[in-house]
Design an enzyme around this catalytic site. Sequence first.
Site, PDB file in Angstrom:
ATOM      1  N   SER A 124       0.870  -1.180   0.000  1.00 23.45           N
ATOM      2  CA  SER A 124       0.000   0.000   0.000  1.00 23.45           C
ATOM      3  C   SER A 124       0.901   1.222   0.000  1.00 23.45           C
ATOM      4  CB  SER A 124      -0.851   0.007   1.277  1.00 23.45           C
ATOM      5  OG  SER A 124      -1.408   1.291   1.500  1.00 23.45           O
ATOM      6  N   TYR A 161      -2.586  -1.158  10.450  1.00 27.72           N
ATOM      7  CA  TYR A 161      -2.546  -1.365   8.991  1.00 27.72           C
ATOM      8  C   TYR A 161      -1.236  -0.844   8.398  1.00 27.72           C
ATOM      9  CZ  TYR A 161      -4.113  -1.182   4.112  1.00 27.72           C
ATOM     10  OH  TYR A 161      -4.220  -1.358   2.756  1.00 27.72           O
TER      11      TYR A 161
HETATM   12  C1  BGC Z   1      -6.189   1.473   2.074  1.00 30.50           C
HETATM   13  C2  BGC Z   1      -7.359   2.324   1.626  1.00 30.50           C
HETATM   14  C3  BGC Z   1      -6.900   3.744   1.355  1.00 30.50           C
HETATM   15  C4  BGC Z   1      -5.666   3.802   0.480  1.00 30.50           C
HETATM   16  C5  BGC Z   1      -5.107   5.192   0.332  1.00 30.50           C
HETATM   17  C6  BGC Z   1      -5.097   1.602   1.060  1.00 30.50           C
HETATM   18  O1  BGC Z   1      -4.014   0.776   1.383  1.00 30.50           O
HETATM   19  O2  BGC Z   1      -6.613   0.136   2.235  1.00 30.50           O
HETATM   20  O3  BGC Z   1      -8.369   2.315   2.610  1.00 30.50           O
HETATM   21  O4  BGC Z   1      -7.958   4.448   0.712  1.00 30.50           O
HETATM   22  O5  BGC Z   1      -4.673   2.950   1.008  1.00 30.50           O
HETATM   23  O6  BGC Z   1      -5.029   5.879   1.548  1.00 30.50           O
END
Ligand code: BGC
Length: 270
Positions: free
Chosen positions: A155, A168
């Site tokens: 991410s 996360y």
């Molecule tokens: C998350 C999303 C978020 C995006 C940008 C992703 O890894 O799961 O919820 O919108 O990152 O912030």
Amino acid sequence: MSYSPYLLKGQKALITGASSGIGEAAARHLAKAGASVVINYHSGKEAAEKIVGEIRAEGGEAIAIEANVAKEEEVLKMFTEMYRQFGTIDILVNNAGLQKDAAFVDMTLEEWNLVIGVNLTGQFLCAREAAKEFLRRGVKPDISCSAGKIICMSSVHQIIPWAGHVNYATSKGGIDMMMKSIAQELAPQKIRVNSIAPGAIKTPINKDAWSTPEAEAKLLKLIPSGRVGEPDDIGKAVVWLASDDSDYVNGETLFVDGGMTLYPGFATGG
Ligand code: BGC
């Protein structure tokens, strides 16, 4: 999108968390490029079976296998079942992931462990099993010049800190170092390990952030390209990283984020 159906012909791919969102798109794109795909799911049995049916209807090969990737015994069972039906694995898309957001001081150990368990430990368990099979089998030159490819779904939050999402963001930062360390260890055996770091993509995980015009307008302030991403944007990147076209790419993260990591606030400030 059309690929040569020979691009990944004869290759067997496992995509974790493939019953929706980015995993689903990755599976559909890999199947279009000729790979046989395992649609792994945890709770989305019906959705997974629908995807399998649709891929088959287009002439592709697909099966669905249930497993919670955070549980070692379920991961081992999933790989055994994949080998029973497909014989081996050439491509792993380590995609399964979730969010359990909370203000830091309110975050329970359960919320922390759940997210680290699925997003990070799940990727470790699946990568380890795939790597064992890559090493056992080695390179089959008529299939791929690589002994195997692992694509970790990371991410933008592997580099962008994220208040309210400490579990996360930590899991994604961990994926980066795990991915690079595995790549360094296994490159001599012709195994490639890379990550994709999506930005905001229209999937169920972040529906609240894009499903109303007000939310979308706010989100777009963070995206220089001026649109929220689609799962297909990631599916295409998966196919490239899985194919021999990217053979010299190893230990890298490909950001597919519409420029979210370009610090858009600095376009007018600083
Ligand atoms: C998350 C999303 C978020 C995006 C940008 C992703 O890894 O799961 O919820 O919108 O990152 O912030």
